[in-house]
Each structure stands twice: as structure tokens, then as C-alpha cells.
Design a protein around this motif. Structure first.
Motif, PDB file in Angstrom:
ATOM      1  N   ARG A  28      34.880  48.234  19.109  1.00 11.07           N
ATOM      2  CA  ARG A  28      34.852  48.745  20.498  1.00 11.07           C
ATOM      3  C   ARG A  28      33.812  49.091  21.030  1.00 11.07           C
ATOM      4  NH1 ARG A  28      37.970  54.223  22.296  1.00 11.07           N
ATOM      5  NH2 ARG A  28      35.963  55.175  21.490  1.00 11.07           N
ATOM      6  N   GLU A  29      33.265  49.709  20.318  1.00 11.12           N
ATOM      7  CA  GLU A  29      31.695  49.965  20.708  1.00 11.12           C
ATOM      8  C   GLU A  29      30.776  48.884  21.212  1.00 11.12           C
ATOM      9  OE1 GLU A  29      30.948  53.208  21.989  1.00 11.12           O
ATOM     10  OE2 GLU A  29      33.178  53.389  21.430  1.00 11.12           O
ATOM     11  N   VAL A  30      30.841  47.977  20.240  1.00 13.91           N
ATOM     12  CA  VAL A  30      30.147  46.428  20.562  1.00 13.91           C
ATOM     13  C   VAL A  30      30.454  45.964  21.839  1.00 13.91           C
ATOM     14  CG1 VAL A  30      29.815  44.289  19.859  1.00 13.91           C
ATOM     15  CG2 VAL A  30      29.420  46.127  18.081  1.00 13.91           C
ATOM     16  N   ILE A  31      31.868  45.969  21.963  1.00 18.07           N
ATOM     17  CA  ILE A  31      32.324  45.447  23.053  1.00 18.07           C
ATOM     18  C   ILE A  31      32.095  46.254  24.175  1.00 18.07           C
ATOM     19  CG2 ILE A  31      34.712  44.800  24.159  1.00 18.07           C
ATOM     20  CD1 ILE A  31      36.020  44.367  21.640  1.00 18.07           C
ATOM     21  N   ARG A  32      32.069  47.448  24.180  1.00 18.54           N
ATOM     22  CA  ARG A  32      31.793  48.439  25.355  1.00 18.54           C
ATOM     23  C   ARG A  32      30.373  48.200  25.629  1.00 18.54           C
ATOM     24  NH1 ARG A  32      33.766  54.588  24.648  1.00 18.54           N
ATOM     25  NH2 ARG A  32      35.879  53.722  25.155  1.00 18.54           N
ATOM     26  N   ALA A  33      29.599  48.053  24.708  1.00 10.95           N
ATOM     27  CA  ALA A  33      28.078  47.591  25.178  1.00 10.95           C
ATOM     28  C   ALA A  33      27.910  46.566  26.065  1.00 10.95           C
ATOM     29  CB  ALA A  33      27.228  47.688  23.849  1.00 10.95           C
ATOM     30  N   ARG A  34      28.675  45.518  26.043  1.00  8.24           N
ATOM     31  CA  ARG A  34      28.646  44.442  26.846  1.00  8.24           C
ATOM     32  C   ARG A  34      29.430  44.640  28.112  1.00  8.24           C
ATOM     33  NH1 ARG A  34      27.548  39.264  26.652  1.00  8.24           N
ATOM     34  NH2 ARG A  34      28.778  37.658  27.924  1.00  8.24           N
ATOM     35  N   HIS A  35      30.687  45.686  27.968  1.00  8.85           N
ATOM     36  CA  HIS A  35      31.573  45.677  29.179  1.00  8.85           C
ATOM     37  C   HIS A  35      31.541  47.261  29.330  1.00  8.85           C
ATOM     38  CE1 HIS A  35      32.477  41.527  29.343  1.00  8.85           C
ATOM     39  NE2 HIS A  35      32.630  41.530  27.988  1.00  8.85           N
ATOM     40  N   PRO A  36      30.530  48.030  29.885  1.00  8.63           N
ATOM     41  CA  PRO A  36      30.642  49.516  29.774  1.00  8.63           C
ATOM     42  C   PRO A  36      31.756  50.129  30.663  1.00  8.63           C
ATOM     43  CG  PRO A  36      28.270  48.489  30.578  1.00  8.63           C
ATOM     44  CD  PRO A  36      29.145  47.529  30.631  1.00  8.63           C
ATOM     45  N   ARG A  37      32.353  49.519  31.437  1.00  4.80           N
ATOM     46  CA  ARG A  37      33.312  49.829  32.597  1.00  4.80           C
ATOM     47  C   ARG A  37      34.717  49.795  31.731  1.00  4.80           C
ATOM     48  NH1 ARG A  37      31.435  48.859  38.657  1.00  4.80           N
ATOM     49  NH2 ARG A  37      29.160  50.098  38.458  1.00  4.80           N
ATOM     50  N   ALA A  38      34.561  49.033  30.442  1.00  3.74           N
ATOM     51  CA  ALA A  38      36.052  48.428  30.230  1.00  3.74           C
ATOM     52  C   ALA A  38      36.737  49.837  29.516  1.00  3.74           C
ATOM     53  CB  ALA A  38      36.071  47.449  29.201  1.00  3.74           C
ATOM     54  N   VAL A  39      38.094  49.972  29.983  1.00  6.04           N
ATOM     55  CA  VAL A  39      39.018  50.856  29.200  1.00  6.04           C
ATOM     56  C   VAL A  39      39.509  50.393  27.974  1.00  6.04           C
ATOM     57  CG1 VAL A  39      40.788  52.575  29.491  1.00  6.04           C
ATOM     58  CG2 VAL A  39      39.124  52.129  31.590  1.00  6.04           C
ATOM     59  N   LEU A  40      39.087  50.780  27.016  1.00  2.00           N
ATOM     60  CA  LEU A  40      39.297  50.076  25.609  1.00  2.00           C
ATOM     61  C   LEU A  40      40.176  51.029  24.523  1.00  2.00           C
ATOM     62  CD1 LEU A  40      36.167  47.985  24.941  1.00  2.00           C
ATOM     63  CD2 LEU A  40      38.324  47.163  25.956  1.00  2.00           C
TER      64      LEU A  40
END
Length: 515
Positions: A376-388
Motif C-alpha cells: 500500500r505504501e508503494v502505491i501511495r508513493a505513486r498516488h499520494p491522494r489515493a484512499v487505500l
């Protein structure tokens, strides 16, 4: 009034004292049963076990009679109660070894090591001639692992209504894993059903071992230590003594089942919808064991014949993947096993079995949570505003649960580093010291280097063995209870100190008024 220790109608209000006393009484019962085995076997140890039982029962009964459980729910107090109870039974468990002469009084620390290793289901031993020890003492040695597997506190909550206050906290703080799952709305009924399932699995393993060719004594003793995923054997050569494929297959099945979540077993038997909750972790757990076995076969292919390779790979993947620690060959000898294959075993010791099982290690569910968190943190690094959200199977993992799992893993790894450094500083070589720390906190038993499956804990310097004892307790109680034991003790001491100051100030004011 302090919830930990307070006067209550002539008795102290102290949950740790009350719980420790109950645990000691149960251990004394095990000593009496073992004395019966020693008497009928005729190999000695009967008097030593009876004297140890009398001392343990006397102390335990006195503690129970002089203390009352706190009426207020208090999680740190529950943590402390569990940790102090384990320390109490560990000291009591050393008595039969000392009274029987199996371990001399000058080596009390070794007797304590054997007891702690038993109750924590670690399986490391300082006995270099197990075959020469009487059956009564060996039966007790196996029984303390059986007690430690499911937990004396779970037994106490199920049998003693006086401990019903905070019962779920006691079960949760002792049972391996991050959560405690109720089978029924009543806590005592949950504890009793846990032990019913535990006893049924023990009986099944014992019958299987009897059919496979073990004697009655060996079958019962190994059933105790298999279901507890403890690893104590009645022979110095461990499972290699029997040299039987049938026995190894029974043990493999028993170890894999008992390192799986007991709640999952129960819900599967009862065919409830809750059985679906643990399937994701179960798939990871079985996949880890299967993947490790395949990796071991590939890595050891240049060293072993195909038949021996497959047999050893499956057995050791099950034995160390469930943190049981049985041995059939010396995997530390480079003539038979490659160093890379030994590293696979070290990773298995680190992870351990499923939550809610008798296995040690960090647990597979925490590995899942950390893996999901990292992704999740890897994905969040690419999409900072994503709610995961994090999901494991059909369940959403709350942020609080993820943070707790992450904190646990960091503490766990930190203790391994500190423990390994202390072991090497106290005389162990680098490989033996750090692998010994991993094995001890994971409650696995054997390590790498000089402390392999055919060696004893005597390979570790005497001054370093207390470090292993501490790591065993930290690992079995899953770090937090042992740490909070000291927090609760400090808090109780602080409250008592301020209480004495308040009384002193009050008496001074009264004296001034009277004068």
C-alpha cells in the motif's frame, strides 16, 4: 486503592498473585501424575516429583488463599498477571530436575533453563544424556510443554470461576497471536473448549504414533510435545532414534495441524461461517511450508539422494516452520546440507505458524499485514491522494491493527539484534549467537552453527544462557506482556509510594490539628 495490590478483607487484591497461584496448583497436579508414571515404571524419580508437587501446591494454594483477583478490568494488569504466572511456573518446573539429581543444585540456572524451555515450548535442552533420565522425569518434562502449549492461564480461566474477571484479557495476552477469538459468549466455556480440542488432538496424535510403532510411553510423551509444537523428545537423538518414515509422517501431520489456528479448527468442526475468516492466513501458511520444502529439495540436490532429500526437506519444513524443533539429521553439517538451505530454515524459525496456534515466531498473519502495508505504501508513493484500504481475504485491516503489527515486528527484530549482540559478547560465535537468538525468541529450539539439532544448549556459554531464557519468555508471551509486566510493577510501586506519602502527610496534618 491500587488495582494491582490492595488490602481486601484480610486478603490482598492482586490478580498476578491469584493467577500465579492457580497456575502453580495445575503444575503440581502434573507433577503428581508424573510421579504415578515414575512409580509404575520403577525407574526412579517418584519421591522427587512428590516432594516438588507438595512444595509447588503449598506455595500455589497459599497464594490463591491470600489474594483476590481485581474487580476492575485492566489490560496492563492482565499482561502482568500472565508474565508473572509464567515466571512462577518456570521456577517450580525446575524443582523435579533438582530434587531427582538429574541436574545438580550448583547448576540451578540449567534446571531453570530446562523448565523455561519446556513451558515456552522452545525445546532447547541442556540434558546431554536424555536416554539415561527416568521415565517419570521425562514424562513431566513433556507435560510442561503440553501445559505451556495451550497455556496455563487458559486452563485456569476455564476451570476457576474466581478468575472470570478479565478472563478474555488473560486469554488474549497468553494465546499466541494478535487477537483472542471467542467460541462461545462465555469466556470460561471458550477456554474449556480450547482445552477439549487440544486434548482431542493430543489423543489423535498419540494413537497415530502407537499405530506407527512407538511404545505407549514414547507415543504419549511425543504427542504432548507435538501438539504443543514444543519438540522435547524422550531420546537424545530426537526423532532420528526411531528411524521410521511412518512415525515421521504422523509427526509432520500433527505439527502442521497444531501450528494452524485453533479457532479455525473449531469453527471447521462446528461448520460455522466464522471458519472462512482464517482461510487467507491458512493459504499463506501452507504455501510457506510447501515453498520451503521445495526450496530445500532444490538447494540440497547436490548433497543428498532424491529420497533422502525429499524426506528431510518435508520433515524440517514442518518441524521448523511450525517451530516444533524435532530433528532427524544434522542440517548444520555442510556434508549434508548447503548453507543456503540452512538460511531457509532460519527464515522459517523467524516467521513461525499461524495466529491462535501453539506455534512460536512472528506469525503468518503479521507477515501478511506487513506485506499488505508495504504494498500500500508503494502505491501511495505513486498516488499520494489515493484512499487505500488494506484487505486480507474478506476482511479489512484497521489502521490500528496494522500499526500494532508493525510495532510488534520492530520490537521482535530489535530483540533479536540486541540478543544476538549480547550472545556474541558473552562468548558465542557470530553464527551460533545470532541464530540462537532467532531460535529462542521464535521458540524453535535448534539453531545454526554449533547449536544444531544434534547439539544441546550447553554449546552456548553458561553466562549467555540467561539471555536465551529471557528471549524464550519474550517470544512465548509475544513481547508485550513481558514488557508490560515491568511497567505494571513500576506503576504499582509508584502508586504505593505516593500512597505512603499521602498517608504520611495526612498523619502530619492530624498531628498539627491535635497539637
Amino acid at each position: 486503592m491500587n488495582a494491582g495490590v490492595a488490602l481486601f478483607g484480610g486478603r490482598i487484591e492482586s490478580t498476578p498473585v491469584r493467577v500465579s497461584g492457580a497456575a502453580l496448583v495445575f503444575v503440581a497436579t502434573g507433577m503428581v501424575i508424573s510421579a504415578g508414571v515414575a512409580f509404575f515404571d520403577g525407574g526412579g524419580g517418584t519421591l522427587a516429583l512428590l516432594v516438588a508437587a507438595a512444595v509447588t501446591a503449598g506455595v500455589g494454594s497459599t497464594m490463591m488463599a491470600s489474594a483476590k483477583a481485581s474487580e476492575r478490568p485492566d489490560s496492563p494488569l492482565a499482561f502482568a498477571s500472565v508474565a508473572w504466572a509464567w515466571l512462577a511456573v518456570s521456577v517450580a518446573g525446575a524443582l523435579p530436575f533438582l530434587f531427582s539429581g538429574v541436574i545438580g543444585w550448583r547448576r540451578f540456572d540449567d534446571a531453570l533453563f530446562e523448565s523455561i524451555s519446556g513451558f515456552t515450548c522452545t525445546g532447547a535442552t541442556i540434558l546431554d544424556d536424555i536416554d539415561g533420565v527416568s521415565h517419570g522425569i521425562l514424562f513431566f518434562r513433556s507435560m510442561i510443554q503440553w501445559f505451556g502449549g495451550m497455556g496455563l492461564i487458559v486452563l485456569a480461566v476455564g476451570v476457576l470461576p474466581a478468575l472470570k474477571v478479565g478472563g478474555l484479557e488473560l486469554i488474549a495476552n497468553e494465546a499466541p497471536g494478535p487477537t483472542a477469538d471467542r467460541f462461545t459468549p462465555r469466556i470460561a466455556a471458550t477456554a474449556r473448549r480450547l482445552w477439549l480440542l487440544y486434548g482431542g488432538l493430543t489423543l489423535a496424535v498419540a494413537v497415530g504414533l502407537l499405530i506407527a510403532g512407538m511404545s505407549l510411553f514414547d507415543a504419549v510423551a511425543h504427542a504432548f510435545t507435538t501438539v504443543a509444537t514444543g519438540g522435547y523428545s524422550t531420546h537424545s537423538a530426537s526423532i532420528a532414534y526411531f528411524d521410521s518414515l511412518a512415525i515421521e509422517l504422523v509427526l509432520i501431520v500433527g505439527m502442521i495441524i497444531c501450528a494452524a489456528n485453533f479457532s479455525l479448527h473449531w469453527h471447521t468442526i462446528m461448520r460455522t461461517r466464522s471458519m472462512l475468516r482464517g482461510y487467507s492466513e491458512l493459504r499463506w501458511y501452507l504455501g510457506m511450508l510447501g515453498g520451503a520444502a521445495i526450496a530445500l529439495v532444490i538447494l540440497n540436490a547436490p548433497k543428498l539422494s532424491l529420497g533422502a532429500n525429499v524426506r528431510e526437506a518435508i520433515f524440517y519444513a514442518a518441524s521448523l516452520g511450525t517451530t516444533t524443533g524435532y530433528g532427524t539429521t544434522d542440517y548444520t553439517h555442510e556434508t549434508f546440507w548447503t548453507p543456503s538451505a540452512q538460511m531457509v530454515l532460519l527464515v522459517l524459525m523467524l516467521v513461525g505458524g499461524m495466529t491462535g496456534s501453539t506455534a512460536g515466531g512472528m506469525k503468518v498473519l503479521r507477515l501478511q499485514v506487513i506485506a499488505r502495508y508495504a504494498v500500500r505504501e508503494v502505491i501511495r508513493a505513486r498516488h499520494p491522494r489515493a484512499v487505500l484500504s488494506m484487505r486480507i481475504g474478506d476482511m479489512t485491516v484497521a489502521e490500528e491493527v496494522a500499526a500494532r503489527a508493525l510495532g510488534f515486528v520492530l520490537l521482535y527484530l530489535g530483540l533479536i539484534v540486541v540478543g544476538g549482540m549480547m550472545m556474541t559478547a558473552l562468548g558465542a560465535d557470530l553464527e551460533t549467537g545470532f541464530s540462537g537468538a532467532v531460535s529462542a525468541i521464535g521458540n524453535a529450539g535448534p539453531a545454526l552453527g554449533e547449536a544444531g539439532p544434534t547439539a544441546t544448549a550447553l554449546e552456548f556459554p553458561r553466562q549467555a544462557r540467561p539471555v536465551l531464557m529471557a528471549l524464550m519468555l519474550f517470544g512465548r508471551l509475544e513481547v508485550f506482556p513481558t514488557m508490560l509486566m515491568f511497567v505494571a510493577a513500576m506503576r504499582a510501586g509508584t502508586r504505593a509510594h505516593y500512597g505512603r506519602l499521602a498517608v504520611h502527610r495526612g498523619s502530619r496534618r492530624m498531628h498539627r490539628r491535635l497539637s
